[in-house]
Enzyme design. Structure first.
Site, mmCIF file in Angstrom:
data_model
loop_
_atom_site.group_PDB
_atom_site.id
_atom_site.type_symbol
_atom_site.label_atom_id
_atom_site.label_comp_id
_atom_site.label_asym_id
_atom_site.label_seq_id
_atom_site.Cartn_x
_atom_site.Cartn_y
_atom_site.Cartn_z
ATOM 1 N N GLU A 135 7.417 -2.498 16.554
ATOM 2 C CA GLU A 135 6.365 -1.597 16.072
ATOM 3 C C GLU A 135 5.679 -0.940 17.253
ATOM 4 O O GLU A 135 5.239 -1.620 18.177
ATOM 5 C CB GLU A 135 5.333 -2.377 15.231
ATOM 6 C CG GLU A 135 4.218 -1.482 14.686
ATOM 7 C CD GLU A 135 3.174 -2.246 13.887
ATOM 8 O OE1 GLU A 135 3.550 -3.146 13.111
ATOM 9 O OE2 GLU A 135 1.978 -1.949 14.057
ATOM 10 N N TYR A 149 0.460 0.702 21.119
ATOM 11 C CA TYR A 149 -0.016 2.004 20.649
ATOM 12 C C TYR A 149 -0.392 2.804 21.896
ATOM 13 O O TYR A 149 -1.236 2.371 22.686
ATOM 14 C CB TYR A 149 -1.181 1.831 19.653
ATOM 15 C CG TYR A 149 -0.621 1.433 18.295
ATOM 16 C CD1 TYR A 149 -0.386 2.386 17.315
ATOM 17 C CD2 TYR A 149 -0.225 0.124 18.052
ATOM 18 C CE1 TYR A 149 0.195 2.048 16.109
ATOM 19 C CE2 TYR A 149 0.367 -0.230 16.836
ATOM 20 C CZ TYR A 149 0.570 0.745 15.873
ATOM 21 O OH TYR A 149 1.176 0.411 14.691
ATOM 22 N N HIS A 196 4.951 -9.264 7.384
ATOM 23 C CA HIS A 196 3.931 -8.384 7.948
ATOM 24 C C HIS A 196 2.548 -8.989 7.723
ATOM 25 O O HIS A 196 1.846 -8.665 6.759
ATOM 26 C CB HIS A 196 4.036 -6.990 7.354
ATOM 27 C CG HIS A 196 3.427 -5.956 8.247
ATOM 28 N ND1 HIS A 196 4.010 -5.558 9.436
ATOM 29 C CD2 HIS A 196 2.272 -5.273 8.164
ATOM 30 C CE1 HIS A 196 3.236 -4.672 10.026
ATOM 31 N NE2 HIS A 196 2.173 -4.478 9.283
ATOM 32 N N TRP A 202 0.798 -1.231 0.000
ATOM 33 C CA TRP A 202 0.000 0.000 0.000
ATOM 34 C C TRP A 202 0.827 1.275 0.000
ATOM 35 O O TRP A 202 0.347 2.323 -0.442
ATOM 36 C CB TRP A 202 -0.964 0.004 1.206
ATOM 37 C CG TRP A 202 -2.055 -1.013 1.070
ATOM 38 C CD1 TRP A 202 -2.775 -1.281 -0.064
ATOM 39 C CD2 TRP A 202 -2.546 -1.900 2.081
ATOM 40 N NE1 TRP A 202 -3.687 -2.283 0.187
ATOM 41 C CE2 TRP A 202 -3.576 -2.683 1.501
ATOM 42 C CE3 TRP A 202 -2.236 -2.102 3.427
ATOM 43 C CZ2 TRP A 202 -4.274 -3.653 2.214
ATOM 44 C CZ3 TRP A 202 -2.925 -3.068 4.137
ATOM 45 C CH2 TRP A 202 -3.933 -3.835 3.530
ATOM 46 N N GLU A 247 2.238 -9.831 13.730
ATOM 47 C CA GLU A 247 1.267 -9.778 14.825
ATOM 48 C C GLU A 247 0.289 -10.940 14.761
ATOM 49 O O GLU A 247 -0.770 -10.848 14.131
ATOM 50 C CB GLU A 247 0.494 -8.447 14.808
ATOM 51 C CG GLU A 247 1.350 -7.256 15.207
ATOM 52 C CD GLU A 247 0.563 -5.956 15.292
ATOM 53 O OE1 GLU A 247 -0.614 -5.943 14.890
ATOM 54 O OE2 GLU A 247 1.146 -4.959 15.765
ATOM 55 N N LYS A 295 -0.329 8.237 4.262
ATOM 56 C CA LYS A 295 -1.760 7.968 4.450
ATOM 57 C C LYS A 295 -2.335 8.975 5.445
ATOM 58 O O LYS A 295 -1.641 9.396 6.372
ATOM 59 C CB LYS A 295 -1.926 6.540 4.981
ATOM 60 C CG LYS A 295 -3.356 6.069 5.090
ATOM 61 C CD LYS A 295 -3.417 4.644 5.639
ATOM 62 C CE LYS A 295 -4.870 4.225 5.831
ATOM 63 N NZ LYS A 295 -4.971 2.923 6.526
ATOM 64 N N ASP A 296 -3.580 9.347 5.262
ATOM 65 C CA ASP A 296 -4.197 10.352 6.126
ATOM 66 C C ASP A 296 -4.611 9.724 7.453
ATOM 67 O O ASP A 296 -5.783 9.398 7.667
ATOM 68 C CB ASP A 296 -5.402 10.980 5.410
ATOM 69 C CG ASP A 296 -5.995 12.128 6.214
ATOM 70 O OD1 ASP A 296 -5.320 12.632 7.134
ATOM 71 O OD2 ASP A 296 -7.138 12.526 5.918
ATOM 72 N N GLU A 297 -3.624 9.533 8.355
ATOM 73 C CA GLU A 297 -3.908 9.030 9.694
ATOM 74 C C GLU A 297 -2.807 9.506 10.638
ATOM 75 O O GLU A 297 -1.718 9.899 10.190
ATOM 76 C CB GLU A 297 -4.038 7.499 9.711
ATOM 77 C CG GLU A 297 -2.791 6.755 9.279
ATOM 78 C CD GLU A 297 -3.005 5.253 9.186
ATOM 79 O OE1 GLU A 297 -4.160 4.793 9.076
ATOM 80 O OE2 GLU A 297 -1.991 4.520 9.233
#
Ligand code: MG
Length: 341
Positions: free
Chosen positions: A256, A230, A134, A71, A169, A295-297
């Site tokens: 990560e 996160y 991944h 992507w 993951e 990417k828009d995040e």
């Protein structure tokens, strides 16, 4: 400077020698001055719950993870990586080769070309590179994973730059009966060609259940367990699991992590990120931040439409990009200052 919080964390991770991240001090000058980060730190191996390099010095790598290769593959290029080394002071890059979702399983040649271009560039640039399977469904991909890592070990096992991350993951898999034997099968393929490079092994629940793995560890000497978090979603409960694993002697690698909620949205969680950074520094953990993308995040480091070739200016960076660059420059510049021309 040791803050009260750092001291408290150090006391709490009772078996960890405090200050382990003050690595490779006293760089000398002269003909033996290392020219690259990998020459400075050396081949990686585990020693109890630590990862060490040349002269048994603790090795702490900090850098960026690329995004899923299928992507955001335009960032899988040498110019981008050179910028991340020279301007961001990354000592490690994670190449996150997407497996499912029209990734490697369906476009083998294209994805292989992308990840090999990153590995080759990182070797040339003298920084570490993580070869990341991944995937969230490796348990259905054992045949493909074994063949891929056998090839990677044959091609790259001689290079101290290379770290293998065999399963990004895993979801809800039992460690001892499913994930451990799966990992042993892939590790055997690597070790047939490469006896020594560091291998990062994924743990259940999106690489959070490091405590489970530490209760029934792998035999392989140069293995660390993946700890992912996160900051907007995971806090003290996950740090306690990590501390339990470390106290049992397991080496961890934060291959990560993100400043946002687990879905990469919700803004930068500065306070909890700060607590995590102190935890990782105190424990001497290496890390890669998610991610090099437009990417828009929240977690993307550059704004949508930014050139993937680096040379980014202040205005190209997102809020998290500016924050991460500052952290990396502060933490890693002392290492680069030890290098010769
Ligand atoms: Mg090797």
């Amino acid at each position: 400077m040791v803050t009260i919080r750092q001291a408290a964390i150090a006391a709490w991770i009772s078996l960890l020698p405090f200050g382990v991240y003050c690595q490779n001090g006293g760089g000398s000058t002269g003909p033996e001055t290392p020219g690259t980060i990998v020459e400075l730190i050396g081949p990686l191996r585990t020693d109890g719950n630590r990862i060490i390099g040349a002269d048994d010095e603790p090795a702490v790598l900090r850098g960026m993870s690329l995004f899923w290769s299928q992507w955001e593959g335009e960032f899988y290029n040498r110019d981008c990586l050179q910028w991340l080394r020279d301007d961001w002071k990354c000592t490690v890059i994670r190449a996150a080769m997407g497996i499912e979702y029209d990734g490697y399983l369906t476009n083998k040649a294209a994805e292989l070309t992308k990840i090999r271009s990153v590995i080759d560039a990182c070797i040339d640039l003298g920084i570490y590179v993580i070869i990341d399977w991944h995937s969230h469904h490796g348990e259905e991909q054992l045949t493909e994973a074994r063949a891929f890592f056998a090839l990677m070990a044959q091609l790259y096992g001689e290079y101290p730059n290379v770290i293998y991350e065999i399963f990004n993951e895993p979801l809800d898999l039992d460690w001892s009966s499913v994930l451990k034997p799966w990992s042993e099968a892939v590790i055997a393929e690597i070790r047939a060609h490469d006896p020594d490079n560091l291998i990062i092994v994924g743990t259940s629940t999106w690489s959070q259940d490091v405590d489970d793995a530490s209760l029934d560890p792998l035999d392989d000497a140069n293995t660390a367990y993946a700890l992912h978090f996160y900051a907007g979603t995971h806090g003290q409960q996950l740090r306690s699991k990590a501390a339990a694993a470390l106290n049992r002697g397991a080496a961890l690698f934060v291959s990560e992590w993100g400043v946002s909620k687990a879905d990469a949205t919700g803004g930068v969680h500065y306070e909890e990120t700060g607590v995590w950074l102190e935890f990782m520094d105190t424990a001497g953990l290496s890390w890669c931040n998610w991610s090099v993308a437009d990417k828009d995040e929240t977690t993307s480091i550059v704004k949508p439409g930014t050139s993937p070739l680096g040379n980014w200016q202040e205005n190209d960076l997102t809020e998290s990009g500016r924050y991460l660059r500052a952290i990396l420059v502060e933490a890693n510049t002392p290492l680069f200052e030890q290098l010769g021309e």
